[in-house]
Design a protein around this motif. Structure first.
Motif, mmCIF file in Angstrom:
data_model
loop_
_atom_site.group_PDB
_atom_site.id
_atom_site.type_symbol
_atom_site.label_atom_id
_atom_site.label_comp_id
_atom_site.label_asym_id
_atom_site.label_seq_id
_atom_site.Cartn_x
_atom_site.Cartn_y
_atom_site.Cartn_z
ATOM 1 N N LYS A 132 17.759 18.997 -46.889
ATOM 2 C CA LYS A 132 17.654 18.454 -45.526
ATOM 3 C C LYS A 132 18.900 17.642 -45.177
ATOM 4 C CE LYS A 132 12.632 18.241 -46.002
ATOM 5 N NZ LYS A 132 11.477 17.372 -46.319
ATOM 6 N N GLY A 133 19.437 16.924 -46.173
ATOM 7 C CA GLY A 133 20.668 16.170 -45.940
ATOM 8 C C GLY A 133 21.848 17.080 -45.650
ATOM 9 N N TRP A 134 21.893 18.240 -46.317
ATOM 10 C CA TRP A 134 22.947 19.212 -46.023
ATOM 11 C C TRP A 134 22.831 19.721 -44.588
ATOM 12 C CZ3 TRP A 134 21.945 24.568 -45.200
ATOM 13 C CH2 TRP A 134 23.093 25.343 -45.004
ATOM 14 N N VAL A 135 21.627 20.040 -44.141
ATOM 15 C CA VAL A 135 21.432 20.471 -42.750
ATOM 16 C C VAL A 135 21.853 19.370 -41.795
ATOM 17 C CG1 VAL A 135 19.731 21.168 -41.018
ATOM 18 C CG2 VAL A 135 19.594 22.097 -43.338
ATOM 19 N N GLU A 136 21.503 18.135 -42.116
ATOM 20 C CA GLU A 136 21.895 17.000 -41.272
ATOM 21 C C GLU A 136 23.410 16.924 -41.137
ATOM 22 O OE1 GLU A 136 21.874 12.128 -41.471
ATOM 23 O OE2 GLU A 136 20.511 13.246 -42.773
ATOM 24 N N GLU A 163 17.762 7.714 -49.836
ATOM 25 C CA GLU A 163 18.030 7.499 -51.255
ATOM 26 C C GLU A 163 18.002 8.817 -52.026
ATOM 27 O OE1 GLU A 163 15.027 4.718 -52.312
ATOM 28 O OE2 GLU A 163 16.128 2.957 -51.572
ATOM 29 N N GLU A 164 17.038 9.681 -51.699
ATOM 30 C CA GLU A 164 16.898 10.922 -52.439
ATOM 31 C C GLU A 164 17.993 11.931 -52.085
ATOM 32 O OE1 GLU A 164 12.951 12.498 -52.097
ATOM 33 O OE2 GLU A 164 12.118 10.983 -53.456
ATOM 34 N N LYS A 165 18.439 11.936 -50.848
ATOM 35 C CA LYS A 165 19.426 12.955 -50.457
ATOM 36 C C LYS A 165 20.790 12.702 -51.065
ATOM 37 C CE LYS A 165 21.273 11.068 -46.114
ATOM 38 N NZ LYS A 165 21.496 11.320 -44.670
ATOM 39 N N VAL A 166 21.091 11.465 -51.497
ATOM 40 C CA VAL A 166 22.399 11.173 -52.099
ATOM 41 C C VAL A 166 22.300 10.846 -53.582
ATOM 42 C CG1 VAL A 166 23.370 10.372 -49.919
ATOM 43 C CG2 VAL A 166 22.281 8.723 -51.453
ATOM 44 N N ALA A 167 21.112 11.012 -54.181
ATOM 45 C CA ALA A 167 20.955 10.716 -55.599
ATOM 46 C C ALA A 167 21.888 11.599 -56.426
ATOM 47 C CB ALA A 167 19.501 10.929 -56.023
ATOM 48 N N THR A 168 22.586 11.007 -57.376
ATOM 49 C CA THR A 168 23.597 11.741 -58.137
ATOM 50 C C THR A 168 22.994 12.833 -59.003
ATOM 51 O OG1 THR A 168 23.491 10.036 -59.865
ATOM 52 C CG2 THR A 168 25.202 9.811 -58.178
#
Length: 295
Positions: A132-136, A163-168
């Motif tokens: 979802k973060g990639w789509v954003e 927090e979850e979309k950028v977790a390493t």
């Protein structure tokens, strides 16, 4: 960006009043990396007359991949070319262990395959947040839902998603670039015109279905009649090409014609990889007119 003005209430970019308790995605858009603005992409009218989408620079920077794909004699070889290119470029292995370092130890590397596998298991897990973060970031569309409705930036739902979309754990190894290539490969595959493809090469849309028990995840923008609704779909949503399969996920069946330019992934493009849910399509969201029927 939405604008709350003195004329009374919060309004979107077109001047329409917005319910303050509606999803954050109705109130704002991000900038994107496409040849179409996020606002235009999100609109229902885009689905009626879709335009071909390009993620800036992806095709040109990886021209050697698409030149090799153009030479492939069938879809199986095309899939092998794509996966070998991804494995070589990003150091990926089927077990996601990554390549060996200078010390001889293998280290985990984020993989588009691992994200897809995680999404197909549960779209509200950490892998789902990265997708979802990639789509954003690429399409400019904010999510409406991740574990719960996302109504505002200052909320627990937004913080959890962020927090979850950028977790390493999953957000490393140029994962967004991997997903850019997956999207462009999917678009190339659909337009190639394989005999076994579920759509003709010149098709602009595909009819897909989604089963739901309620509309918590999909905000109702309009309800022209009992059998039709305009929904703001989550920025990345799953559909099925089979109505019967969709019926396994809810009592209400949503039926819509999805522009092929909004299809990110479906199993046919990587047939040798053991994905479950063969009829599942990952689709970029926005406003969709859907038919609503009971199972």
């Amino acid at each position: 960006m939405a604008d709350g003005s003195a004329s009374g209430g919060l309004r979107d970019a077109r001047g329409r009043l917005i319910d303050p308790d509606s999803p954050l995605a109705l109130k704002a858009h991000r900038t994107n990396l496409l040849n179409v603005t996020a606002e235009a992409l999100c609109a229902e009218s885009f689905n009626d007359e879709p335009r071909r989408l390009r993620i800036g620079g992806t095709r040109s920077e990886h021209a050697v991949l698409f030149e090799a794909l153009d030479e492939s004699p069938n879809s199986l070889i095309a899939a092998d070319i794509f996966q070998h290119y991804m494995a070589f470029t990003f150091g990926l292995n089927p077990d996601f262990s990554g390549a060996e370092g200078t010390d001889g130890r293998r280290r985990y590397r984020a993989s588009y395959l691992r994200l897809l596998k995680g999404w197909l298991f549960d779209s509200n897990n950490a892998e789902g947040a990265v997708l979802k973060g990639w789509v954003e970031s690429r399409f400019g569309l904010l999510p409406t839902y991740h574990k719960e409705p996302i109504l505002r930036f200052a909320s627990d739902a937004w913080r959890t998603y962020g927090e979850e979309k950028v977790a390493t754990r999953f957000h490393n190894n140029n994962i967004n670039l991997q997903l850019d290539l997956l999207y462009e490969y999917c678009q190339w595959w659909m337009r190639r015109g394989w005999p076994d493809a579920p759509m003709p090469s010149r098709a602009s849309h595909i009819r897909l279905y989604r089963g739901v028990n309620d509309f918590e995840e999909h905000h109702i923008v309009a309800r022209p009649d009992k059998r039709t609704a305009v929904l703001r779909l989550n920025n990345l949503s799953s559909f099925s090409i089979e109505r019967d399969i969709a019926g396994q996920f809810g009592d209400y069946i949503l039926e819509t014609w999805v522009p092929l330019t909004k299809v990110v992934f479906f199993r046919d493009i990587l047939p040798r990889y053991p994905f479950k849910g063969e009829g599942e399509y990952l689709v970029v969201g926005g406003d969709y007119r859907v038919g609503v029927s009971l199972l």
